[in-house]
Design an enzyme around this catalytic site. Sequence first.
Site, PDB file in Angstrom:
ATOM      1  N   GLY A 103       0.788  -1.217   0.000  1.00  0.00           N
ATOM      2  CA  GLY A 103       0.000   0.000   0.000  1.00  0.00           C
ATOM      3  C   GLY A 103       0.821   1.267   0.000  1.00  0.00           C
ATOM      4  O   GLY A 103       0.313   2.346  -0.269  1.00  0.00           O
ATOM      5  N   LYS A 104       2.125   1.137   0.347  1.00  0.00           N
ATOM      6  CA  LYS A 104       3.049   2.278   0.401  1.00  0.00           C
ATOM      7  C   LYS A 104       2.442   3.445   1.171  1.00  0.00           C
ATOM      8  O   LYS A 104       2.487   4.599   0.748  1.00  0.00           O
ATOM      9  CB  LYS A 104       3.457   2.684  -1.000  1.00  0.00           C
ATOM     10  CG  LYS A 104       4.168   1.559  -1.762  1.00  0.00           C
ATOM     11  CD  LYS A 104       4.565   1.981  -3.158  1.00  0.00           C
ATOM     12  CE  LYS A 104       5.315   0.853  -3.873  1.00  0.00           C
ATOM     13  NZ  LYS A 104       4.475  -0.327  -4.157  1.00  0.00           N
ATOM     14  N   ARG A 105       1.901   3.147   2.336  1.00  0.00           N
ATOM     15  CA  ARG A 105       1.231   4.146   3.148  1.00  0.00           C
ATOM     16  C   ARG A 105       2.222   4.949   3.977  1.00  0.00           C
ATOM     17  O   ARG A 105       3.333   4.521   4.230  1.00  0.00           O
ATOM     18  CB  ARG A 105       0.223   3.469   4.094  1.00  0.00           C
ATOM     19  CG  ARG A 105      -0.903   2.720   3.401  1.00  0.00           C
ATOM     20  CD  ARG A 105      -1.745   3.681   2.558  1.00  0.00           C
ATOM     21  NE  ARG A 105      -3.014   3.096   2.163  1.00  0.00           N
ATOM     22  CZ  ARG A 105      -3.259   2.532   0.992  1.00  0.00           C
ATOM     23  NH1 ARG A 105      -2.309   2.459   0.105  1.00  0.00           N
ATOM     24  NH2 ARG A 105      -4.448   2.033   0.712  1.00  0.00           N
TER      25      ARG A 105
END
Length: 310
Positions: A104-106
């Site tokens: 998700g590369k949050r």
Amino acid sequence: MEAFSDRLYRAVRERGTPVMVGMDPRYDLLPISLRPRGAQAAWADRAAAYKEFCCGVIDVVAPLVPIVKPQAAFFEELGPPGMVALREVIQYAQDRGLLVVVDGKRNDIGSTAMAYAAGYLGPGNLSPWGADALTVNPYLGDDSLEPFTSLAVQRSAGVFVLVKTSNPGSRTFQDLPCERRPLYEHVAALVEGLACQTLGNCFYGAVGAVVGATFPEQLAQLRQQMPHAWLLVPGYGSQGATARHVAGAFDAQGGGALINNSRGILFAFREGEYANRFGETHWQRAVEAATRRMIDELAAETPAGKLGRL
């Protein structure tokens, strides 16, 4: 619950391979049998197709690999039905004995970062999404990683920090010189420190790094710089990287790395010999064949071959 790093260490050794299967469903590439409404399919129909396809892939790869990585973007694209499908795919994979990293590369700061962490991190019922691990972006600074790291430890989950990504444009910022070394090396130093603070019994920490296979020299260098961090390595297959490109990702025993392949496995039925041998009718057999080939390639050309002898 056992620490994420230890669960991962055990799973890799039980399967005897570091192969990670990326779940990147794309509607126009699915077998025709899974998209009977074609381009007219509603969001809910597409989400149902994604779930059926991903679960079909999981049925094939669960006995072969330790871990899968759903890419959240493809599910988010479909709105609420897609997000329900994502949760169901995560649960299905875990029920089949697989670990799950949500890609998700949050990130954000303060309470917002904590909300991202609380929403995604923690298998089973520990979080709404139930992920074993999550990819995160470090470029808001070290304090933005703290909520993810602390909650990961509490919930026996993991975090993979973007260090040197596989896309050509990663050079634009990640390679910028900063105090006489590239910026990505500063990020790597932070990751190694966090990994050391969260060590499991296997001597790897809960915090790992995303390092692209398309930069093999940097990959080998970063393996040395982050000896206590699991490396999640994208770029194998469709992005051009081979087993020889990822050899430097492993420790001396063949551990410490996860080599991701998404399109090259999911849509193998569309490519070359697999298209001729299996076609769309037997797309799951193509998934199995492509997965087994990758397992064999890594065993033959990288230290991962030692895993099968442990």
